[in-house]
Design a protein around this motif. Structure first.
Motif, PDB file in Angstrom:
ATOM      1  N   PRO A  61       1.653   2.153   3.535  1.00 59.57           N
ATOM      2  CA  PRO A  61       0.769   2.493   2.415  1.00 59.57           C
ATOM      3  C   PRO A  61      -0.172   3.652   2.734  1.00 59.57           C
ATOM      4  N   THR A  62      -0.460   3.869   4.000  1.00 61.37           N
ATOM      5  CA  THR A  62      -1.457   4.893   4.321  1.00 61.37           C
ATOM      6  C   THR A  62      -0.836   6.193   4.822  1.00 61.37           C
ATOM      7  N   ALA A  63       0.508   6.275   4.752  1.00 63.27           N
ATOM      8  CA  ALA A  63       1.194   7.443   5.332  1.00 63.27           C
ATOM      9  C   ALA A  63       0.702   8.759   4.739  1.00 63.27           C
ATOM     10  N   SER A  64       0.459   8.754   3.426  1.00 68.86           N
ATOM     11  CA  SER A  64       0.051  10.026   2.823  1.00 68.86           C
ATOM     12  C   SER A  64      -1.424  10.022   2.428  1.00 68.86           C
ATOM     13  N   LEU A  65      -2.198   9.104   2.987  1.00 71.82           N
ATOM     14  CA  LEU A  65      -3.625   9.029   2.637  1.00 71.82           C
ATOM     15  C   LEU A  65      -4.486   9.631   3.735  1.00 71.82           C
ATOM     16  N   ASN A  66      -5.650  10.127   3.353  1.00 71.56           N
ATOM     17  CA  ASN A  66      -6.579  10.579   4.384  1.00 71.56           C
ATOM     18  C   ASN A  66      -7.374   9.389   4.928  1.00 71.56           C
ATOM     19  N   GLU A  67      -8.203   9.627   5.918  1.00 75.40           N
ATOM     20  CA  GLU A  67      -8.840   8.533   6.637  1.00 75.40           C
ATOM     21  C   GLU A  67      -9.710   7.651   5.726  1.00 75.40           C
ATOM     22  N   ASP A  68     -10.484   8.288   4.837  1.00 74.80           N
ATOM     23  CA  ASP A  68     -11.359   7.509   3.945  1.00 74.80           C
ATOM     24  C   ASP A  68     -10.562   6.585   3.047  1.00 74.80           C
ATOM     25  N   ASP A  69      -9.537   7.169   2.401  1.00 75.74           N
ATOM     26  CA  ASP A  69      -8.718   6.380   1.495  1.00 75.74           C
ATOM     27  C   ASP A  69      -8.019   5.247   2.241  1.00 75.74           C
ATOM     28  N   SER A  70      -7.559   5.562   3.467  1.00 80.21           N
ATOM     29  CA  SER A  70      -6.893   4.537   4.264  1.00 80.21           C
ATOM     30  C   SER A  70      -7.824   3.373   4.536  1.00 80.21           C
ATOM     31  N   GLN A  71      -9.053   3.710   4.939  1.00 81.24           N
ATOM     32  CA  GLN A  71     -10.012   2.657   5.252  1.00 81.24           C
ATOM     33  C   GLN A  71     -10.309   1.797   4.023  1.00 81.24           C
ATOM     34  N   ASN A  72     -10.454   2.453   2.859  1.00 81.03           N
ATOM     35  CA  ASN A  72     -10.662   1.719   1.614  1.00 81.03           C
ATOM     36  C   ASN A  72      -9.561   0.718   1.373  1.00 81.03           C
ATOM     37  N   LEU A  73      -8.338   1.207   1.571  1.00 84.32           N
ATOM     38  CA  LEU A  73      -7.187   0.362   1.301  1.00 84.32           C
ATOM     39  C   LEU A  73      -7.155  -0.833   2.243  1.00 84.32           C
ATOM     40  N   LEU A  74      -7.473  -0.577   3.522  1.00 83.86           N
ATOM     41  CA  LEU A  74      -7.460  -1.675   4.484  1.00 83.86           C
ATOM     42  C   LEU A  74      -8.544  -2.701   4.152  1.00 83.86           C
ATOM     43  N   LYS A  75      -9.699  -2.205   3.721  1.00 87.17           N
ATOM     44  CA  LYS A  75     -10.776  -3.133   3.332  1.00 87.17           C
ATOM     45  C   LYS A  75     -10.337  -4.001   2.166  1.00 87.17           C
ATOM     46  N   LEU A  76      -9.622  -3.379   1.247  1.00 87.56           N
ATOM     47  CA  LEU A  76      -9.127  -4.110   0.093  1.00 87.56           C
ATOM     48  C   LEU A  76      -8.179  -5.227   0.538  1.00 87.56           C
ATOM     49  N   LEU A  77      -7.322  -4.886   1.510  1.00 88.26           N
ATOM     50  CA  LEU A  77      -6.393  -5.896   2.025  1.00 88.26           C
ATOM     51  C   LEU A  77      -7.149  -7.076   2.620  1.00 88.26           C
TER      52      LEU A  77
END
Lengths: 512, 397
Positions: free
Chosen positions: A170-186
Motif C-alpha cells: 500500500p505504501t509503495a507509491s506514497l511519500n513518508e507522511d502519507d505512509s505514516q498516516n496509512l499505518l496509523k489508520l491500520l
C-alpha cells in the motif's frame, strides 16, 4: 492462543512451466496485523490471489479455512461476501468517476433499476470520515493524489463490510507522511478489532506495525515470526528472505573486460503522464566491453524506465542528461537511431512489447533490422530471410516445428529465446536485457545465461536488469542498486551479496 | 490428405468463391435450361464477364487501399465514398465546365484526392484522433462539400478522350477475328511471363541452395493459374477484347501485393497491426506508417473516382455513397482480421469479386433488391465470425 481467523493449508499453485506456490501454509489470528514478506516472485501476490478467488477453487491445490469453515471461492465476489477484501498495488479506481461512484462500484446502492445517489454520497461521506479523508465524495478521482486515492480504496473496502483487509504494497507509491498516516489508520482499525494482512517491501514499516510476520521464499513458507516471541528486527527478516545458498545454477565464464562502451551521466527522466514526477533522478551508470552489469532494485525502482529512456527515448518526458557511446557524446532521438548505434533493448514483457505473436518466427526474427536482409534497403530478400530465420533459430535453440510457426504457439522460454534472437539479429554491441528469465523454467534460464556469456565473449556489453538477486550475483561483474529512481549503490562481484543489496535498498527507502 | 485440408483452410475464401460461382451457374442453367458455363446468362458469358469487371473495378481499387488501413490495426476509412464524389465533382468542373486537358485534370484530381486523404491522415497519425471519428467527419464534410459545389446536380457529358481512357478495349477495333486473336496473344504472353519468372526464381533458389517448393505442387499451381488467365482472355476476346480497366486493376493489385509482401514498409504494416508496441520498440515509425496508409487511401479513392466517373459518363452526386462499405466488406470477407495485422491484397480482391459475383448472380436470378442486401449482410457477418472463431481456436491449442 485462539483459533485462527484464516488458515490456508498446503496451497500449491502451478503456472505453465513454473511452480508459483509449493505447499504453502499460512494462518492469521483474529485482530492482528499480519505481514507477508518476501522477494519479488516469492509468491506473495499469488497467495493472496488464491485467497481472494482471483484464481478460483480448482486451479490450485490445498484448502482454505475461514472462521473454521472450509471455503471454496469461485470468484472475487464470493470472498468479498465473507468480508475478505484485497487492495491491489495498482489501484483499481476509475479516474473520471467521482470518489462516491468509485467507492460503490460493483456494490451500487439502491435497486437494480435505479441507483440511489443520495444514499451513495451520504454513505461515501461517512466512510471518508472514518479514513480521515477530507474530500467531497463528488470529487473526481483524477483530481486527488495517490495517497488520497489509497485512502479511497480503503474506504471502498470498508463499504463492503470488510473483516479481513489485505493490502498489497500500500505504501509503495506514497511519500513518508502519507505512509505514516496509512499505518496509523491500520493500527486504529486494529484497535477496533479488524484483521489485516500487509504485504510490503518496506521492512521498517513492517517492524513498526506487524504482530506477526510470515516469510515466503521461492513459493514456500519459510517461517512465521511473532512479535514478543521472536526477534522481528530488519536484519532478522532479511536473513529469512534471502537466506539461501547459491549453487552452480549459473554457468562460469572468464571475464575479459575492455573499455567503457556506454556511459550515462546525470540522466533524469520524468513520468510521461504525471507532470513533475521524477522516474529517474540524476542516474550515472556505465558499461564496459565484455562486461555484464546488473541493475538491482525492487519493482517500480525505475530500472525499466531508465533502460527505455536511454533506448531512443522510448519512455518518459523531459529527458535530460548525457549519453556517451565509446567515449563520444551522442543523442539518440528515436528508437531507430538507437538501433543504428548498435543498442538493443530486450523488453521485460515479451508478449505485449516484444513479439508480434500473430506472426511467424521468421517475421519476428528480422523485424528489428529488416534492412539486413533487404536489397536497396527496402525490398525484402525472402530467400535470405528464410535462411537467417533458420540460422538464428538454431543458434539460440528455439524449439519450434519450423520458422513459419506462429510465435503465439511457443512456450514462454522459447518466446524469450526468440526475442533474444530478434535482437541478436539486429547485431547490437550493447544489449539491455530486462528481466530476461522472468516466468521461465530453470532449464531455459540456464540456456539464456549461456547466451549471455556467449555475447560478452564476443566483446559485447550486457546490462542486465533483474529482480532475481541470485541471478544478478551469479551472472554480473558489477551491480548497480537502484531505488526510487536513484542509483543508491554500486558493488563489485566480490562485494555483492543479497544482504548488502537488500540493506542498501531499505536504507535508502528509510531516508526518503 | 493433410495437405488438402491445409490448402482448403488457407484458401477458404477462394474455395467459397468457386462454390458460389458454381451454385449460380447451376441455378441459372436450370432456370434457362441452357448448358452449364457456356449458356446465355451464364456469369462467365463474355458480356457478363466484361460487366463484372466494369461494375466492380472501383471496389477492387478501394478494397486495396482499405486493406492498408485495416492492416495497421483494424482501422477503417469511412470517407472513401465521399472522396469519390468530391473528386468526381472536381473532375467534372475541370473537364466538362472548363474544358481542361483530361490528362492534366486526372493528375490534378489525384493530387486533390491525396491531399484529402493526407488531411485526415495527419489527425489520425500525429494527433491520434480515432480513425473512425476522423473519417466519419471526413465522410460528412467531403460529401457535403461536393453537393454544395455541384449545386446538387450531376455534371456531364465528359470528353470522349477521357471516357475512352478507361472504357475502351484492347485491341481497339471491331473486327471479331482481330479481337480474339490479340486477346489470346496477350493471355499467352502473360502466361509465358509468369512461367519464366517462376523458373528464374526456382533456378536462383537452387543456385543459392535455398529450400524450394515441391515441383508437382508448383506445376499444378502454375497450370491452374495459366488456365484461368487463358480462359478469361478467350472469353473476353469473344466480346470486345480486354478492358483497359482490367489492365489498370491488374497494375494496382500487382503493385500493392508487391508492396505488402516484399518491401520493408509493407512488412512494418503487418508488424504494427500485430503488435503496435512491439513494432515501435523494434524501430518502426508507426506514426509514419499510419500517415501513409490513410494518405494512400485518399490517392486510391481518387483513382476509383476517375473509374466511377468514366463508367457513368457523369460526375454524380450519388455514385460513391456506400462505397466505403463495399471496400470494408471485401477486406473482411477476404480474410483480413478486424484487429489488424492479418490480410492480403489478393484476399481483398477475392472478397470484391465475391460480392460482385453475388450481386450479379442475384440480379440474373431476379432476386428482390432488398433481399440482396440481407444476403450480403449475412455473408459479411459469417466471414468475420469465421475469422474470429478460427483465431480463438488457434489460441486454445
Amino acid at each position: 492462543m485462539g483459533e485462527p481467523l484464516l488458515r490456508m493449508e498446503g496451497i500449491t499453485k502451478l503456472f505453465p512451466g513454473a511452480k508459483a506456490l509449493d505447499n504453502v501454509t499460512f494462518s492469521v489470528l483474529p485482530g492482528e496485523i499480519h505481514a507477508l514478506v518476501g522477494e519479488n516472485g516469492a509468491g506473495k501476490s499469488t497467495l493472496m490471489n488464491v485467497l481472494s478467488g482471483i484464481y478460483p477453487f480448482g486451479s490450485y491445490e490445498g484448502e482454505i479455512f475461514y472462521e473454521g469453515e472450509a471455503c471454496r471461492f469461485g470468484r472475487i465476489k464470493d470472498s468479498e461476501k465473507k468480508g475478505i477484501v484485497i487492495i491491489h498495488q495498482e489501484l483499481a479506481l476509475v479516474p473520471y468517476m467521482t470518489i462516491g461512484e468509485n467507492m460503490f462500484l460493483g456494490n451500487e446502492q439502491g435497486g437494480a433499476a435505479r441507483i440511489n445517489w443520495d444514499a451513495t454520497y451520504n454513505k461515501a461521506a461517512e466512510y471518508l470520515k472514518i479514513v480521515g479523508l477530507s474530500e467531497s465524495p463528488h470529487t473526481l478521482i483524477k483530481d486527488i493524489g495517490v495517497g488520497k486515492q489509497q485512502l479511497v480504496e480503503i474506504a471502498k473496502a470498508l463499504a463492503k463490510n470488510v473483516r479481513l483487509l489485505i493490502l498489497d504494497e500500500p505504501t509503495a507509491s506514497l511519500n513518508e507522511d502519507d505512509s505514516q498516516n496509512l499505518l496509523k489508520l491500520l493500527l486504529k482499525f486494529k484497535s477496533e478489532g479488524m484483521t489485516s494482512i500487509l504485504i510490503s517491501h518496506k521492512l521498517h514499516e513492517v517492524e513498526q506495525v506487524a504482530d506477526s510476520i510470515t516469510i515466503l521464499r521461492d513459493g514456500a513458507t519459510i517461517e512465521t515470526l511473532v512479535k514478543g516471541r521472536d526477534d522481528i528486527t530488519e536484519p532478522r527478516i532479511i536473513k529469512g528472505m534471502v537466506g539461501r545458498e547459491i549453487s552452480d545454477r549459473y554457468p562460469k565464464r572468464e571475464s575479459n573486460i575492455g573499455g567503457v562502451t556506454l556511459e550515462v551521466k546525470d540522466w533524469t527522466v520524468y513520468h510521461p503522464l504525471y507532470i513533475g514526477r521524477k522516474v529517474c533522478d540524476k542516474v550515472n551508470i556505465s558499461v564496459r566491453k565484455g562486461e555484464v552489469v546488473g541493475i538491482s532494485g525492487l519493482m517500480g525502482a525505475g530500472r525499466t524506465e531508465l533502460a527505455m529512456s536511454v533506448f531512443g527515448g522510448s519512455y518518459g518526458a523531459d529527458i535530460s542528461g548525457e549519453l556517451f557511446l565509446n567515449g563520444k557524446p551522442i543523442q539518440l532521438k528515436s528508437i531507430r537511431s538507437a538501433i543504428a548505434n548498435k543498442l538493443a533493448y530486450v523488453t521485460e514483457d515479451r508478449k505485449n512489447d516484444g513479439l508480434v505473436l500473430s506472426q511467424t518466427l521468421r517475421v519476428n526474427t528480422t523485424l528489428a533490422n529488416l534492412q539486413r536482409t533487404s536489397r536497396f534497403g527496402w525490398i525484402i530478400d525472402k530467400d535470405q530471410e528464410v535462411r537467417f530465420g533458420g540460422e538464428y533459430k538454431e543458434r539460440l535453440g528455439v524449439k519450434a516445428a519450423s520458422i513459419e510457426q506462429h510465435a503465439d504457439n511457443l512456450s514462454g522460454g522459447n518466446q524469450q529465446k526468440l526475442l533474444l534472437a530478434k535482437w541478436m539479429f539486429a547485431e547490437p554491441d550493447i544489449l539491455i536485457l530486462d528481466e530476461p528469465t522472468r516466468g521461465i523454467d530453470v532449464g531455459a534460464k540456464y540456456e539464456i545465461y549461456n547466451i549471455i556469456n556467449e555475447l560478452v565473449a564476443q566483446e559485447k556489453s550486457v546490462l542486465l536488469i533483474s529482480s532475481d538477486m541470485p541471478e544478478l550475483l551469479g551472472m554480473c561483474d558489477r551491480i548497480y542498486i537502484m531505488n526510487e529512481g536513484k542509483i543508491v549503490g554500486e558493488l563489485s562481484r566480490e562485494e555483492a551479496s543479497q544482504e548488502v543489496i537488500m540493506a542498501a535498498i531499505l536504507q535508502s527507502s528509510k531516508g526518503a | 490428405m493433410n495437405r488438402v485440408t491445409k490448402f482448403l483452410s488457407k484458401n477458404a475464401m477462394l474455395v467459397v468463391l468457386v462454390l458460389v460461382l458454381l451454385f449460380f451457374e447451376v441455378l441459372i442453367s436450370l432456370k434457362n435450361s441452357t448448358p452449364l458455363f457456356l449458356g446465355n446468362g451464364s456469369l462467365l458469358q463474355p458480356a457478363n464477364l466484361t460487366n463484372l469487371i466494369r461494375q466492380n473495378g472501383y471496389v477492387v481499387i478501394l478494397a486495396t487501399g482499405m486493406l492498408m488501413c485495416i492492416l495497421t490495426g483494424g482501422n477503417i476509412d469511412l470517407s472513401v465514398g465521399s472522396i469519390v464524389i468530391l473528386v468526381g465533382a472536381f473532375s467534372g468542373f475541370m473537364m466538362v465546365n472548363w474544358h481542361w486537358n483530361p490528362y492534366l485534370s486526372i493528375l490534378l484530381c489525384l493530387m486533390i484526392a491525396t491531399l484529402l486523404g493526407a488531411w485526415q491522415a495527419f489527425w489520425i497519425a500525429y494527433v491520434r484522433i480515432p480513425p473512425f471519428v476522423t473519417t466519419l467527419a471526413g465522410m460528412l464534410v467531403y460529401r457535403g462539400l461536393a453537393l454544395v459545389l455541384m449545386d446538387s446536380k450531376g455534371i456531364s457529358p465528359y470528353p470522349e478522350e477521357f471516357i475512352n481512357l478507361f472504357n475502351s478495349f484492347i485491341p481497339n477495333t471491331t473486327d471479331p477475328g482481330a479481337i480474339l486473336g490479340v486477346s489470346l496473344i496477350i493471355g499467352v504472353a502473360i502466361c509465358a511471363l509468369l512461367i519464366v519468372t517462376k523458373i528464374m526464381s526456382r533456378l536462383s533458389k537452387k543456385r543459392k541452395g535455398y529450400a524450394m517448393e515441391s515441383l508437382p505442387l508448383m506445376l499444378v499451381k502454375t497450370i491452374v493459374i495459366c488456365a484461368i488467365i487463358l480462359f478469361v482472355a478467350w472469353r473476353l476476346g469473344q466480346n470486345k477484347g480486354i478492358p483497359v480497366l482490367l489492365v489498370l486493376l491488374g497494375a494496382v493489385v500487382f503493385i500493392y501485393t508487391y508492396y505488402t509482401q516484399n518491401t520493408v514498409p509493407g512488412r512494418y504494416l503487418y508488424a504494427m497491426g500485430g503488435n503496435e508496441k512491439a513494432a515501435r520498440l523494434s524501430g518502426v515509425n508507426t506514426k509514419k506508417m499510419m500517415f501513409f496508409a490513410y494518405t494512400n487511401m485518399g490517392f486510391l479513392a481518387g483513382i476509383a473516382a476517375m473509374v466511377s466517373v468514366a463508367r457513368f459518363n457523369q460526375a454524380s452526386t450519388v455514385a460513391g455513397t456506400g462505397y466505403e462499405m463495399d471496400a470494408i466488406g471485401s477486406c473482411f470477407v477476404g480474410g483480413a482480421s478486424a484487429y489488424g495485422g492479418i490480410g492480403t491484397v489478393g484476399g481483398a480482391v477475392i472478397g470484391a469479386i465475391f460480392f460482385g459475383v453475388l450481386n450479379m448472380g442475384m440480379s440474373i436470378m431476379g432476386t428482390n433488391a432488398s433481399l440482396q442486401d440481407v444476403i450480403k449482410g449475412l455473408v459479411l457477418l459469417a466471414a468475420v465470425i469465421f475469422d474470429v472463431l478460427s483465431k480463438s481456436r488457434k489460441q486454445a491449442a
